[in-house]
Design an enzyme around this catalytic site. Structure first.
Site, mmCIF file in Angstrom:
data_model
loop_
_atom_site.group_PDB
_atom_site.id
_atom_site.type_symbol
_atom_site.label_atom_id
_atom_site.label_comp_id
_atom_site.label_asym_id
_atom_site.label_seq_id
_atom_site.Cartn_x
_atom_site.Cartn_y
_atom_site.Cartn_z
ATOM 1 C CG HIS A 4 31.975 -36.837 -39.416
ATOM 2 N ND1 HIS A 4 31.772 -37.319 -40.666
ATOM 3 C CD2 HIS A 4 32.963 -35.928 -39.534
ATOM 4 C CE1 HIS A 4 32.583 -36.728 -41.521
ATOM 5 N NE2 HIS A 4 33.333 -35.890 -40.857
ATOM 6 C CG ASP B 82 35.253 -35.285 -44.018
ATOM 7 O OD1 ASP B 82 36.162 -34.806 -44.719
ATOM 8 O OD2 ASP B 82 35.032 -34.948 -42.842
ATOM 9 C CB SER C 182 31.561 -40.762 -40.355
ATOM 10 O OG SER C 182 30.343 -40.093 -40.233
#
Lengths: 280, 185
Positions: free
Chosen positions: B37, B130, B10
């Site tokens: 992401h 995540d 991310s």
């Protein structure tokens, strides 16, 4: 940990034996995840789930609804809607009526996106819109036309891109007020679709897997967006054939951004950008 | 024996993943599954940016696309990416998980189920948690887990969360991750 493949199979066959629904050709990983969610939400285990499905038809229907739930957004993928506006719908302008089928419309945001676009293009009155989904809860949401405002803030940008701007002419700007189509109520976080839009479509329950026919025989445009991703390849092929049958020659078919038509049936279409146009 | 690599990242992972892709040879023997992401409004151009320095093709796969060696598959924006048992990609527009779509956990978990002990999972820099659950699933299925050294990460939240949940095989710098990948036959 996690459901075994045998458990998934017994879930599928229980549903099949006790109803008209068939999940045997659904993509396995998302199906598994949804079944797990049903089990967690109900705080039961698989044997109990199977037992309830066998004995309680209402519970079975609710389980099917929980499994087929799906999300959708206003003007998801603006590029596609711009193509619809500038490349596809203009070719249908001369039609006396424009028959549109929204197959797998879920909670209806894209049905309203389409109606907004048709209205801006002066095609609203000549359009007939059928919107179907397997999930009756989703259809009820669609009919109500009430959405979470905060969730949709980002999608107002998409509205602007599709309705206010012209990607082929940067000087053009149509200052269309949102209020023409929906009311935003920030205090209770809602976005309410205006009545004239809500009255337009015919919402019907329809299961693409069973592929029953309905009274509109043919369509000029079918939108089936982010639905076939939940089906395995074999079932996709079956759905492609069915959609093909329901299209007029030269009619258009639109899938989601990352869905494509595979197999021989694709030869019966011209692929134009994101759209499939039926050749024969 | 690794049969697939899956990488999640991310905030702060873009440069790392670019370096990794740049280092992999054209004939890299495994598929590389990427779940990164991105900002909600930076939806296009990402795959192009990753492609510039990569020797292997980087694609945003279509649904039901077959997974091949020597290709990087980037989870398309606004979809979850599942790895099916028949080594095909399946996409989904189910609700976001922990505010993320694509969700790294979902890609990792489904890939772990499909590849079992033959999967190599890597978690890079990121600002949320995540991927932690997904990396644990990879370990639990007998696969290999690598985490980028939090000291090297621009944002260490994601790697720290992963390390907290799982006894990983290696904590590596970017260069060590590259060296490890290049040794795969």
């Amino acid at each position: 940990m996690g459901l075994s493949d045998t458990e998934i199979q017994s879930f599928i066959s229980t549903i099949k034996n006790h109803s008209e629904y068939d999940f045997s050709e659904y993509s396995e990983k998302s199906l598994k995840r949804r079944i797990q969610k049903v089990i967690d939400d109900n705080r039961i285990d698989m044997p109990m789930l199977i037992k309830r499905l066998q004995n309680d038809r209402q519970f079975l229907e609710k389980t099917v609804r929980d499994i087929t739930v799906n999300t959708t957004e206003l003007f998801r993928d603006p590029k596609v809607w711009q193509d619809l506006r500038f490349r596809v719908l203009p070719r249908l302008k001369k039609n006396k009526t424009i028959n549109i089928w929204h197959a797998g419309c879920s909670t209806g945001q894209e049905v309203y996106s389409l109606l907004i676009l048709l209205n801006e293009m002066g095609l609203f009155d000549k359009a007939k819109v059928l919107a179907t989904d397997i999930n009756e809860d989703a259809l009820e949401e669609a009919k109500k036309g009430v959405y979470k405002y905060r969730f949709n803030i980002g999608y107002l940008d998409n509205f602007d891109k599709v309705i206010k701007e012209n990607p082929f002419n940067y000087e053009e700007y149509n200052d269309v007020p949102y209020s023409r189509y929906f009311r935003i109520n920030k205090s209770d976080d809602s976005l309410l679709i205006n009545d004239f839009l809500k009255k337009k479509p015919i919402f019907r329950k329809h299961d693409l897997v069973r592929g029953e026919n309905f009274y509109f025989a043919k369509f000029d445009l079918i939108l089936c967006r982010n639905v076939i991703i939940y089906f395995k390849y074999e079932l996709q092929s079956k759905v492609f054939k069915m959609l093909h049958e329901h299209l007029y020659t030269h009619g258009y078919l639109l899938f989601g951004m990352h869905e494509s038509m595979l197999g021989d049936i694709a030869n019966r279409f011209d692929k134009k950008g994101h759209f499939y146009r039926k050749k024969y | 024996m690794h049969k697939a690599v899956i990488i999640g990242g991310s905030a702060g992972s873009f440069r790392v993943i670019t370096r990794i892709l740049h280092a992999l040879p054209k004939n890299f023997p495994l598929p590389v599954l990427l779940n990164l992401h991105r900002l909600k409004h930076v939806r296009s151009g990402f795959v192009e940016a990753l492609s510039i320095k990569s020797n292997i093709p980087v694609i945003e796969p279509y649904d039901k696309e077959s997974i091949k060696a020597g290709t990087a598959y980037l989870a398309p924006s606004n979809y979850h990416m599942y790895i099916e048992l028949n080594k095909k990609i399946a996409l989904s527009t189910e609700e976001a998980v922990n505010h993320s779509r694509p969700s790294i956990d979902l890609s990792f978990e489904t890939a772990a189920h499909t590849y079992q002990r033959n999967l190599l999972g890597i978690i890079l820099s990121g600002a949320n948690k995540d991927g932690a659950r997904g990396l644990k699933k990879i370990k639990d299925s007998g696969g290999t887990a690598i985490v980028q050294d939090p000291k090297e990460c621009e944002v260490a939240t994601m790697t720290e969360a992963a390390l907290k949940m799982t006894q990983v095989d290696h904590v590596f710098s970017t260069q060590q991750i590259i060296d490890y990948l290049l040794k795969i036959k």
